[in-house]
Design an enzyme around this catalytic site. Structure first.
Site, PDB file in Angstrom:
ATOM      1  N   LEU A 528      32.627  47.047  16.802  1.00  0.00           N
ATOM      2  CA  LEU A 528      34.024  46.624  16.681  1.00  0.00           C
ATOM      3  C   LEU A 528      34.884  47.655  15.978  1.00  0.00           C
ATOM      4  O   LEU A 528      36.087  47.736  16.196  1.00  0.00           O
ATOM      5  CB  LEU A 528      34.102  45.287  15.917  1.00  0.00           C
ATOM      6  CG  LEU A 528      33.405  44.096  16.555  1.00  0.00           C
ATOM      7  CD1 LEU A 528      33.408  42.902  15.601  1.00  0.00           C
ATOM      8  CD2 LEU A 528      34.071  43.720  17.868  1.00  0.00           C
ATOM      9  N   GLY A 529      34.297  48.427  15.080  1.00  0.00           N
ATOM     10  CA  GLY A 529      35.075  49.405  14.337  1.00  0.00           C
ATOM     11  C   GLY A 529      34.235  50.047  13.263  1.00  0.00           C
ATOM     12  O   GLY A 529      33.036  49.765  13.114  1.00  0.00           O
ATOM     13  N   GLN A 530      34.884  50.921  12.508  1.00  0.00           N
ATOM     14  CA  GLN A 530      34.209  51.666  11.459  1.00  0.00           C
ATOM     15  C   GLN A 530      34.951  51.456  10.159  1.00  0.00           C
ATOM     16  O   GLN A 530      36.106  51.842  10.040  1.00  0.00           O
ATOM     17  CB  GLN A 530      34.173  53.163  11.806  1.00  0.00           C
ATOM     18  CG  GLN A 530      33.453  54.035  10.793  1.00  0.00           C
ATOM     19  CD  GLN A 530      31.928  53.941  10.931  1.00  0.00           C
ATOM     20  OE1 GLN A 530      31.419  53.629  11.994  1.00  0.00           O
ATOM     21  NE2 GLN A 530      31.219  54.221   9.864  1.00  0.00           N
ATOM     22  N   GLY A 532      35.107  51.558   5.708  1.00  0.00           N
ATOM     23  CA  GLY A 532      34.896  52.567   4.690  1.00  0.00           C
ATOM     24  C   GLY A 532      33.450  52.722   4.281  1.00  0.00           C
ATOM     25  O   GLY A 532      33.042  53.786   3.821  1.00  0.00           O
ATOM     26  N   PHE A 533      32.633  51.672   4.452  1.00  0.00           N
ATOM     27  CA  PHE A 533      31.249  51.737   4.010  1.00  0.00           C
ATOM     28  C   PHE A 533      30.264  51.532   5.152  1.00  0.00           C
ATOM     29  O   PHE A 533      29.088  51.313   4.934  1.00  0.00           O
ATOM     30  CB  PHE A 533      30.991  50.711   2.909  1.00  0.00           C
ATOM     31  CG  PHE A 533      31.873  50.928   1.731  1.00  0.00           C
ATOM     32  CD1 PHE A 533      31.737  52.055   0.942  1.00  0.00           C
ATOM     33  CD2 PHE A 533      32.875  50.029   1.431  1.00  0.00           C
ATOM     34  CE1 PHE A 533      32.570  52.262  -0.132  1.00  0.00           C
ATOM     35  CE2 PHE A 533      33.707  50.237   0.353  1.00  0.00           C
ATOM     36  CZ  PHE A 533      33.553  51.358  -0.438  1.00  0.00           C
ATOM     37  N   GLY A 534      30.733  51.594   6.390  1.00  0.00           N
ATOM     38  CA  GLY A 534      29.822  51.482   7.502  1.00  0.00           C
ATOM     39  C   GLY A 534      30.448  50.806   8.705  1.00  0.00           C
ATOM     40  O   GLY A 534      31.556  50.269   8.636  1.00  0.00           O
ATOM     41  N   PRO A 535      29.750  50.801   9.850  1.00  0.00           N
ATOM     42  CA  PRO A 535      30.271  50.212  11.085  1.00  0.00           C
ATOM     43  C   PRO A 535      30.208  48.687  11.065  1.00  0.00           C
ATOM     44  O   PRO A 535      29.444  48.090  10.309  1.00  0.00           O
ATOM     45  CB  PRO A 535      29.345  50.781  12.160  1.00  0.00           C
ATOM     46  CG  PRO A 535      28.060  51.038  11.435  1.00  0.00           C
ATOM     47  CD  PRO A 535      28.433  51.431  10.042  1.00  0.00           C
ATOM     48  N   ASP A 647      42.934  46.901  -1.684  1.00  0.00           N
ATOM     49  CA  ASP A 647      42.897  47.655  -0.432  1.00  0.00           C
ATOM     50  C   ASP A 647      43.534  46.851   0.696  1.00  0.00           C
ATOM     51  O   ASP A 647      43.009  46.779   1.809  1.00  0.00           O
ATOM     52  CB  ASP A 647      41.456  48.028  -0.076  1.00  0.00           C
ATOM     53  CG  ASP A 647      41.398  49.169   0.948  1.00  0.00           C
ATOM     54  OD1 ASP A 647      42.392  49.915   1.062  1.00  0.00           O
ATOM     55  OD2 ASP A 647      40.374  49.312   1.625  1.00  0.00           O
TER      56      ASP A 647
END
Length: 838
Positions: A528-530, A532-535, A647
């Site tokens: 689905l996406g990437q 900050g700390f992983g896919p 964030d």
């Protein structure tokens, strides 16, 4: 020939005028002008643009009198549902009535066949050549507007409510203007004339919702704690969490409003004196009643009299507080409890020099758990630890209580309108004479000691048996999960009790193989996406539930701490505008989080995509803005923890099937202690473009840091443009919005896909709110509850924003951010940074 041409021209103009007046095409069907009145004989009505509400003449259903009233009702419904009535006490006997703009004073008036004025808006309209019109808005608000001042509202039905409380309407009192907006019931279900019941906010020290019969209270909600009215048992907190906003200036001005995703939803004060919440069920073609106040006999105000406690689960329902007896035993036996109870032993407040701190001779306090607290609490600024002493040291204080959302409450005099609840309520401490506090006898002590002794012996026997017959040691297991939860307990210590840490351990632990199978071995087609700390991958569990799985990248040196932080924070949060955590997985080197799957993915995937932008119309964008604010308010003020997200950005806002927003990604969130308002850190983490200046430059973060990020998101939602750190034409989004604001062209910031002249005023207000949130100085920014109030009310008299941050601010922060620009960590082209603050 000339005469003939002039005659034809006049004839054509006459026909056009007649056509325009007859068919109401000059201004449309949603307004009344001086030349387009509503006549009952012609069955004329107004219909708002959304088609939800209609305004005109009506006769109440099942009425035998056949009288004609002017009002607003829901259109196209099989059940007549009227929400406002103008001439409620002056009906018309026939269909000769007319609603028009008066030629004398430009007010909206209702007249009968003999031209008698039966009702009027009765406001002072500026002198000629002012013209006025009446507009029926999509909210159900009927407004008399002045043509000279861009449609300034001179009068509105929302400021003169009747029996219905609609979304975006406001109830309350204003000490400065003397305004008191309350609901008033109909006389009966077929008679709209003024009834016996009213309902509204009482401007007590702690505001409450009350229902009065002929100005005498018959029900009260208990005080508002920032989240719910605490005197409403068994009421779903989401009823108030999702949309309700209460403002109190502590000087006699208090107001309450709410927003809802649909206008087919309202509260109604019925002729029987009860408030019902109704929402329309389209498939069933009827109204569903959600909640009702009052609900039980015990909800009747003061049912058990002073010092009496009502419990709807017991018979008889009323009993005296321990240490009190019925003031009239005969009446009490006959179930007439209105005179309540009196003390059995008089207080001796001064006997021990401070009410209970002496040699056991003074007064003390008895705790009653889960109570509806009495009316007329007195506010104290004492904290939870000091609150008891505030009451102890005051001989006039008869009780105290403390609630995190309210603070310290004290009472003097009699305690009236108390109830005993099961799962909700507040612990109430009542002052009693010392003689009433003896609760343990010698027999009770002997019995207790015997039971404890027997339990101890049994426990020892069980332990010895287990030790004797235990099996050989099992192979050594992966202790990652155990260690992780131990570190979580350390993170939550000081913020949550041991019981809550136990609940944390109950969070489902998924097996890695189950998640691997669900995501087809984490295949690229399910990605689905990437983050900050992983896919993040889409998956489906064996039972068919769709999930989103965040897999911690092994290359992330700080990822474990952030993952643990996210589990700790989000496992304790329950709100419809926050993403739900379903569980986690810790096996060997693998660290995964499992969330509910959001079919529409993230907000930025719609905002910044030229094709998908068109799906987000203006009303949908407004709903998204309000939803984000609701979720953020819950984090800051209404949850058990005070949480700063740190964030907040468009890519961390997920959308469900109905495009409702949910805040996600709590890896960087910080839990504040109860007495913390601002924290300084040397580790600045977040996304440039959304970070407040005080956080990016000095490492200071607070609620106002999240408000800054919220302001950026609001401006992005309005414009469909990203606040890219790399400026375009020397102006980023904040600078561009500020420029347009100063030029009086704020509405032109709006995405061309949603801009419409009819929304220009609302868009301008939203731009103003966004700019207020991104002001340079943190203290100048509003808190989230104020942002919600500004978004959900029609009040345009807002503060003027000061210059936003970032304009003219270049230097270290910009350089550091640009250093990170190559480290793309999201498909949405946002970057995560970690720098050292000054």
């Amino acid at each position: 020939m000339v005469v003939l041409l002039n005659t034809r021209r006049h004839f054509v103009l006459l026909l056009a005028t007649v056509f325009c007046f007859s068919f109401r095409l000059c201004f449309g069907e949603d307004r009344i002008t001086f030349t387009t009145p509503i006549k009952d004989s012609n069955s004329d009505t107004l219909l708002c643009k959304s088609g939800v509400f209609r305004f005109g003449f009506f006769t109440p259903v099942n009425s035998t009198a056949k009288l004609r009233y002017v009002g607003i009702w829901y259109d196209k419904m099989p059940i007549q549902t009227v929400v406002w009535v103008a001439n409620k006490d002056s009906p018309i006997n026939d269909t000769s009535g007319v609603v028009s703009i008066s030629s004398e004073d430009r007010n909206l008036v209702v007249t009968d066949g003999r031209n008698r004025t039966l009702w009027s808006t009765n406001v002072t309209v500026p002198v000629a050549p002012t013209t006025t019109w009446v507009l029926l808005m999509d909210t159900g608000n009927l407004a008399l507007q002045d043509s000279r001042n861009n449609g300034e509202t001179l009068w509105e039905s929302f400021k003169h409510p009747y029996n219905s409380f609609l979304p975006k309407m406001t109830l309350g009192t204003n000490n400065r203007t003397g305004e008191n907006l309350k609901l008033t019931s109909w006389k009966s279900y077929t008679d709209p004339s003024t009834g016996d019941y009213t309902a509204g906010l009482a401007p007590y020290t702690f505001p409450e919702l009350l229902i009065w019969k002929n100005d005498v209270p018959i029900w009260r909600s208990g005080p508002w704690n920032g989240q719910v009215f605490v005197g409403l048992p068994d009421v779903d907190s989401l009823l108030f969490l999702d949309g309700f906003n209460l403002n109190n200036d502590n000087q006699g001005t208090v107001s309450m409003s709410y927003a809802n995703g649909s206008f087919m939803y309202h509260f109604n004060l019925d002729p029987d004196g009860a408030i019902y919440q109704r929402d329309w069920r389209a498939p069933m073609r009827d109204w569903r009643i959600g909640v009702r106040f009052p609900k039980t006999d015990c909800d009747a105000y003061g049912k058990c009299g002073p010092y009496g406690i009502c419990n709807s689960r017991e018979d008889p329902q009323c009993k005296c507080v321990k240490g009190f007896v019925p003031s009239n035993a005969t009446e009490w036996s006959a179930r007439n409890w209105s005179n309540g109870c009196v003390r059995r032993a008089m207080l001796k407040c001064n006997a021990s020099n401070g009410g209970g701190r002496g040699v056991g001779k003074g007064d003390g306090f008895m705790k009653l758990e889960r109570m509806k607290v009495p009316i007329n609490a007195i506010q104290s600024l004492a904290n939870e630890q000091a609150c008891p002493q505030q009451c102890t040291d005051n001989c006039n204080c008869t009780a105290y209580a403390y609630d995190k959302g309210i603070g310290c409450m004290l009472w003097s005099g009699s305690l009236v309108d108390m109830q005993s609840f099961v799962g909700s309520g507040i612990d109430l401490n009542i002052r009693l004479a010392h003689s009433e506090l003896k609760t343990h006898s010698s027999l009770a002590i002997v019995i207790t000691a015997s039971v404890l002794g027997a339990a101890f012996v049994a426990a020892v026997c069980v332990l010895l048996a287990c030790r004797r017959f235990r099996k050989r040691p099992e192979p050594k297991k992966d202790r990652s999960a155990e260690i992780m939860f131990k570190r979580m307990e350390e993170l939550t210590s000081g913020n949550e009790s041991a019981s809550n840490q136990v609940k944390l351990k109950e969070l489902p632990l998924f097996e890695f193989q189950v998640l691997a199978t669900a995501t087809d071995s984490f295949s690229l087609r399910n990605k689905l996406g990437q983050g900050g700390f992983g896919p993040v991958y889409k998956g489906k569990l064996p039972e068919g539930q769709e999930i989103a799985v965040k897999r911690l990248s092994r290359a992330s040196g700080q990822g474990l701490e952030e993952l643990m932080n996210e589990v700790v924070v989000i496992s304790k949060l329950q709100h419809r505008n926050l993403v739900k955590l379903l569980g986690c997985c810790i096996e060997g080197e693998e660290r995964l989080l499992v969330y509910e799957y959001m079919s529409k993915k993230s907000l930025d995937a719609y905002l910044f995509d030229p094709l998908k932008q068109k799906i987000l119309d203006w009303k949908t964008r407004l709903n998204i803005m309000e939803g984000i604010c609701r979720g953020l308010l819950y984090l800051h003020r209404d949850s058990r923890l005070k949480i700063i997200h740190r964030d907040l950005k468009a890519s961390n806002i997920l959308l469900d099937d109905n495009l409702n927003p949910k805040i996600s990604d709590f890896g960087l969130a910080r839990v504040f202690r109860a007495n913390e308002d601002e924290v300084n850190t040397r580790r600045v983490v977040g996304t440039y473009g959304y970070m407040s200046p005080e956080y990016a430059m000095e490492g200071l973060f607070s609620e106002k840091s999240d408000v800054f990020s919220l302001g950026v998101i609001l401006l992005e939602i309005i414009s469909g443009r990203k606040n890219s750190h790399k400026e375009e034409n020397n102006l980023n989004l904040l600078a561009y919005a500020w420029k347009l604001w100063n030029e009086g062209e704020a509405a032109s910031l709006a995405d061309t896909n949603v801009f419409d002249e009819s929304f220009a005023k609302e868009i301008t207000k939203c731009v103003q709110i966004g700019l207020l949130c991104v002001q340079e100085v943190a203290n100048d920014r509003p808190n989230v509850s104020t942002v919600i109030w500004m978004l959900t009310t029609e009040n345009t008299n807002l503060k003027k924003p000061k210059q936003p941050a970032i304009i003219g601010r270049r230097g270290a922060s910009e350089a550091e951010s640009s250093d990170q620009s190559s480290q793309k960590v999201s498909i949405n082209d946002v970057s995560l940074t970690a720098v050292t603050g000054r």
